[in-house]
Design a protein around this motif. Structure first.
Motif, PDB file in Angstrom:
ATOM      1  N   UNK A 191       0.854  -1.185   0.000  1.00  0.00           N
ATOM      2  CA  UNK A 191       0.000   0.000   0.000  1.00  0.00           C
ATOM      3  C   UNK A 191       0.888   1.233   0.000  1.00  0.00           C
ATOM      4  N   UNK A 192       0.797   2.030  -1.064  1.00  0.00           N
ATOM      5  CA  UNK A 192       1.628   3.227  -1.157  1.00  0.00           C
ATOM      6  C   UNK A 192       1.214   4.263  -0.122  1.00  0.00           C
ATOM      7  N   UNK A 193      -0.084   4.442   0.073  1.00  0.00           N
ATOM      8  CA  UNK A 193      -0.564   5.447   1.024  1.00  0.00           C
ATOM      9  C   UNK A 193      -0.155   5.103   2.450  1.00  0.00           C
ATOM     10  N   UNK A 194      -0.192   3.841   2.790  1.00  0.00           N
ATOM     11  CA  UNK A 194       0.157   3.411   4.148  1.00  0.00           C
ATOM     12  C   UNK A 194       1.633   3.051   4.274  1.00  0.00           C
ATOM     13  N   UNK A 195       2.308   2.880   3.145  1.00  0.00           N
ATOM     14  CA  UNK A 195       3.705   2.443   3.117  1.00  0.00           C
ATOM     15  C   UNK A 195       3.892   1.174   3.957  1.00  0.00           C
ATOM     16  N   UNK A 196       3.005   0.222   3.695  1.00  0.00           N
ATOM     17  CA  UNK A 196       3.031  -1.059   4.400  1.00  0.00           C
ATOM     18  C   UNK A 196       3.121  -2.198   3.392  1.00  0.00           C
TER      19      UNK A 196
ATOM     20  N   UNK B  90      -2.924 -15.476  -1.811  1.00  0.00           N
ATOM     21  CA  UNK B  90      -2.848 -14.177  -2.469  1.00  0.00           C
ATOM     22  C   UNK B  90      -3.168 -13.101  -1.447  1.00  0.00           C
ATOM     23  N   UNK B  91      -2.492 -11.945  -1.553  1.00  0.00           N
ATOM     24  CA  UNK B  91      -2.715 -10.892  -0.570  1.00  0.00           C
ATOM     25  C   UNK B  91      -2.426  -9.531  -1.190  1.00  0.00           C
ATOM     26  N   UNK B  92      -3.101  -8.501  -0.676  1.00  0.00           N
ATOM     27  CA  UNK B  92      -2.861  -7.133  -1.120  1.00  0.00           C
ATOM     28  C   UNK B  92      -3.454  -6.157  -0.125  1.00  0.00           C
ATOM     29  N   UNK B  93      -3.113  -4.867  -0.280  1.00  0.00           N
ATOM     30  CA  UNK B  93      -3.641  -3.821   0.595  1.00  0.00           C
ATOM     31  C   UNK B  93      -3.905  -2.571  -0.228  1.00  0.00           C
ATOM     32  N   UNK B  94      -5.023  -1.887   0.052  1.00  0.00           N
ATOM     33  CA  UNK B  94      -5.331  -0.663  -0.682  1.00  0.00           C
ATOM     34  C   UNK B  94      -4.905   0.564   0.120  1.00  0.00           C
ATOM     35  N   UNK B  95      -5.245   1.745  -0.387  1.00  0.00           N
ATOM     36  CA  UNK B  95      -4.818   2.984   0.260  1.00  0.00           C
ATOM     37  C   UNK B  95      -5.509   3.229   1.596  1.00  0.00           C
ATOM     38  N   UNK B  96      -6.611   2.558   1.851  1.00  0.00           N
ATOM     39  CA  UNK B  96      -7.308   2.693   3.122  1.00  0.00           C
ATOM     40  C   UNK B  96      -6.779   1.729   4.177  1.00  0.00           C
ATOM     41  N   UNK B  97      -5.843   0.891   3.792  1.00  0.00           N
ATOM     42  CA  UNK B  97      -5.304  -0.092   4.724  1.00  0.00           C
ATOM     43  C   UNK B  97      -6.129  -1.355   4.813  1.00  0.00           C
ATOM     44  N   UNK B  98      -7.100  -1.521   3.910  1.00  0.00           N
ATOM     45  CA  UNK B  98      -7.905  -2.742   3.878  1.00  0.00           C
ATOM     46  C   UNK B  98      -7.061  -3.866   3.279  1.00  0.00           C
ATOM     47  N   UNK B  99      -7.071  -5.003   3.946  1.00  0.00           N
ATOM     48  CA  UNK B  99      -6.302  -6.159   3.483  1.00  0.00           C
ATOM     49  C   UNK B  99      -7.225  -7.105   2.721  1.00  0.00           C
ATOM     50  N   UNK B 100      -6.746  -7.556   1.579  1.00  0.00           N
ATOM     51  CA  UNK B 100      -7.476  -8.503   0.740  1.00  0.00           C
ATOM     52  C   UNK B 100      -6.682  -9.799   0.704  1.00  0.00           C
ATOM     53  N   UNK B 101      -7.365 -10.897   0.968  1.00  0.00           N
ATOM     54  CA  UNK B 101      -6.673 -12.183   1.009  1.00  0.00           C
ATOM     55  C   UNK B 101      -7.552 -13.251   0.379  1.00  0.00           C
ATOM     56  N   UNK B 102      -6.926 -14.100  -0.387  1.00  0.00           N
ATOM     57  CA  UNK B 102      -7.627 -15.234  -0.986  1.00  0.00           C
ATOM     58  C   UNK B 102      -6.895 -16.505  -0.597  1.00  0.00           C
ATOM     59  N   UNK B 103      -7.657 -17.489  -0.209  1.00  0.00           N
ATOM     60  CA  UNK B 103      -7.083 -18.790   0.107  1.00  0.00           C
ATOM     61  C   UNK B 103      -8.204 -19.790   0.239  1.00  0.00           C
ATOM     62  N   UNK B 104      -8.022 -20.942  -0.329  1.00  0.00           N
ATOM     63  CA  UNK B 104      -9.076 -21.950  -0.277  1.00  0.00           C
ATOM     64  C   UNK B 104      -8.449 -23.325  -0.264  1.00  0.00           C
ATOM     65  N   UNK B 105      -7.333 -23.432   0.438  1.00  0.00           N
ATOM     66  CA  UNK B 105      -6.643 -24.711   0.394  1.00  0.00           C
ATOM     67  C   UNK B 105      -6.043 -24.975  -0.967  1.00  0.00           C
ATOM     68  N   UNK B 106      -5.860 -23.903  -1.769  1.00  0.00           N
ATOM     69  CA  UNK B 106      -5.340 -24.072  -3.120  1.00  0.00           C
ATOM     70  C   UNK B 106      -4.024 -24.824  -3.087  1.00  0.00           C
ATOM     71  N   UNK B 107      -3.939 -25.877  -3.858  1.00  0.00           N
ATOM     72  CA  UNK B 107      -2.729 -26.691  -3.897  1.00  0.00           C
ATOM     73  C   UNK B 107      -1.865 -26.222  -5.058  1.00  0.00           C
TER      74      UNK B 107
END
Length: 667
Positions: A223-228, A281-298
């Protein structure tokens, strides 16, 4: 004016209804579904079959990439829990390797060796596509630079926004990338890493951070806005997301999202918002919201470097800075069936990995189901075939033996039955019946061992007939040979079903059949249903999985009477290069239900007392009609259940938009 408006609305409603063919069975039919946030209506809204990788834009738009998506949504787009469509793409070019977003551009790896530029505004390709020669493992964009990590090459390439390579710098096994506002590039090794590396704009390595024990970093985001920086830890003992700050000086972990142990913490398998399931999979937007995907993906990395992980589903979640779930989208199905728990009166359903609660008091399509449990335990049973999905496990049945609930799982090609007993929410491997071997777990460890297997010849390679009846007995058949009855011999001391090869009974193929393709035995009525080809019928062996041209019901099968109750003639096209015919049938109460392959989710309904045709059940406008459903891709692609209320639940496999159709019919 009021009357005119009423007429206009009425005409519009009639016009919309006319777009969809109507069911012809008596009574009321509604169309619903299980296992996807959306049903794939006119706008083709649906959660993707699975997500190999994604990129999060500053405003929280999530751009996804998958090497295959049955509905053509390899590059799906989601924001605020809404489906925003997809980047334009045709089947065959997506590879699920990497994706990045910067400004008005979205960069996507394609063809296992190239990068394509899209306009974020139009969702269309800009016309720029350039080759990098290898599968792309990571992409990051910052300003006028595009950083590219390719498989099998220990360097990161630096390209401009016109696809021209300007420079490169050394990096060991480069994987996922993120670029920060200072122009630095952050990297984890491919495919997993317990270290985080940082390179300055000149390509010099300036930081190497040990992420600690029990870390298998699978993805990073920034996240550029949060620098995280956010890191998805795939490790089975963690299954969490780490947030790192102080990036300009001495990076430190500032926050951890998720319960340690993830899906196996607390009650193993039980779904809770913060019990992440192998975050990938993971990411963060400028508001600091975290997005994560996982489903036991092999992660299934082939020799060409391509990630062909599939079949588990997608579960994209968004969490605010207080770790509260803001929204989620779910797809649990890809070439999957579901089955009603016969002791639940329709309130519980299972698929090969999942348990669902069904609230049938709800009447809005697609709202009845709730995802309650993930039944695969990779930690304790890593050899469970549902985990690596060999043979594509797809069809399921719930059976009760001595009041113990069992899960039987079949695959797309009818090569065998996997058998599971339950410990809480987890389905524990208990045995299997394959083409030439049978395994019964004799020591209770859920692991196949050589001394526990026996060879047999009762489910030959050409057979499409394999069925667990309501009492846990197994029926199989040789196409132009006999029918086999594997009688259940109870449960062993560990609660696993026990079958003795010496007890297998043989029944002659009925004289009405040249070839047997399906067997279904109804214990309650001692009735056998057999599907196959009539004597004298010309058919092609390559028509894999077609039932044939008839189904015959025989009463008194085990009593030895074998009285033919009725026979159904099935349509098929002998001149079709692609199989055109019926592929699956199921019985419940007073009816028999039949579905075809290329006829999609159209369901034929017959009276189970005399075989008379009662009509068709067709997908409604709730899911976009027949044209928005896929071919039936599994040999047991329909199941049915009669509730105590007199309502029938008819489940049909539908992978085009990633769900299981649930027709609700009250004759």
């Amino acid at each position: 004016m009021k009357n005119k408006l009423y007429l206009i609305v009425l005409v519009c409603l009639i016009g919309v209804e006319a777009l969809f063919a109507q069911s012809t069975v008596p009574g009321k039919v509604t169309t619903s579904w299980i296992g996807n946030t959306w049903g794939g209506d006119i706008g083709e809204r649906h959660a993707m079959n699975w997500i190999n990788t994604f990129a999060v834009d500053k405003d929280g738009t999530v751009f996804c990439s998958s090497y295959w998506e049955e509905g053509g949504k390899e590059f799906g787009i989601y924001k605020d829990g809404k489906d925003l469509g997809r980047l334009e793409n045709g089947h065959g070019s997506a590879d699920g390797g990497a994706i990045a977003v910067n400004g008005n551009a979205v960069w996507v790896s394609v063809h296992q060796k190239a990068i394509r530029k899209y306009s974020k505004l139009t969702k269309a390709p800009t016309g720029l596509e350039f080759t990098v020669g290898r599968q792309v493992n990571g992409l990051a964009a910052q300003g006028e630079k595009l950083f590219v990590a390719t498989d099998g090459k220990d360097e990161i390439g630096v390209y401009d926004t016109e696809g021209k390579l300007h420079s490169s710098f050394s990096a060991h096994h480069p994987g996922k990338l993120a670029a920060d506002k200072r122009g630095n590039v952050w990297m984890i090794e491919w495919p997993f890493s317990n270290k985080l590396y940082c390179y300055n704009p000149s390509g010099a390595k300036i930081k190497e951070i040990n992420l600690g024990q029990n870390v298998k970093a699978a993805a990073i985001g920034y996240s550029e806005a949060k620098d995280l920086l956010v890191i998805a830890n795939y490790d089975i003992n963690s299954q969490q997301v780490f947030v790192y700050g102080n990036l300009a000086t001495n990076p430190v972990r500032k926050r951890t999202l998720g319960v340690k142990g993830g899906i196996y913490s607390g009650t193993p398998g039980l779904i809770k918002p913060l019990k992440l399931n192998h975050p990938y999979n993971v990411g963060m937007d400028d508001q600091g919201i975290i997005y994560v995907d996982g489903f036991g993906l092999y992660p299934d990395y082939h020799a060409d470097g391509m990630n062909r992980s599939d079949g588990f589903g997608s579960h994209l979640k968004a969490f605010d800075q207080s770790d509260k779930l803001k929204w989620e989208i779910i797809c649990t199905s890809f070439v999957d069936m579901a089955a009603i728990d016969p002791r639940s009166d329709g309130s519980t359903a299972y698929s090969k990995h999942e348990r669902f609660d069904l609230d049938l008091s709800k009447t809005v399509a697609g709202t009845e189901w709730t995802y309650k449990a993930f039944t695969v335990d990779k930690k304790n049973y890593p050899e469970d075939l549902r985990w690596n999905n060999k043979g594509h496990q797809s069809t399921v049945w719930i059976r009760y033996i001595n009041d113990k609930k069992m899960l039987y799982v079949g695959d797309m090609y009818c090569t065998g039955l996997r058998i599971y007993r339950f410990e809480g929410e987890i389905a524990v491997p208990a045995g299997w019946v394959g083409r030439d071997k049978i395994w019964i777990d004799k020591n209770g460890n859920g692991k196949e061992e050589k001394e526990e297997t026996e060879s047999h010849t009762h489910h030959p390679p050409d057979s499409w007939a394999l069925w667990p009846d309501e009492n846990g007995n197994i029926w199989s058949a040789k196409q132009e040979g006999p029918i086999y009855f594997w009688k259940l011999n109870g449960l062993n001391q560990y609660g696993n079903p026990h079958y003795k090869l010496s007890d297998v009974q043989t029944f002659a193929r009925p004289e009405e059949f040249r070839s047997v393709q399906r067997v279904r035995y109804d214990n309650k009525n001692d009735r056998m249903y057999i599907g196959g080809w009539k004597k004298g019928t010309k058919y092609a062996d390559e028509w894999w999985g077609i039932i044939g041209d008839q189904i015959i019901a025989y009463d008194g099968w085990l009593k030895g009477n074998k009285n033919k109750k009725y026979a159904l003639d099935l349509k098929y096209d002998i001149n079709s290069k692609i199989p055109l015919g019926e592929v699956s049938f199921a019985y419940a109460g007073d009816y028999l239900f039949v579905v075809g392959s290329r006829t999609r989710a159209r369901t034929l309904v017959y009276n189970n007392l005399d075989g008379s045709f009662k009509g068709e059940i067709l997908p409604g406008e709730e899911i976009g009609g027949v044209d928005k459903t896929g071919w039936i891709d599994v040999r047991d692609g329909v199941d049915a259940y009669l509730r105590s209320t007199g309502e029938y639940l008819i489940l049909v496999e539908e992978d085009y938009m990633g769900k299981v159709i649930m027709y609700r019919w009250k004759p």
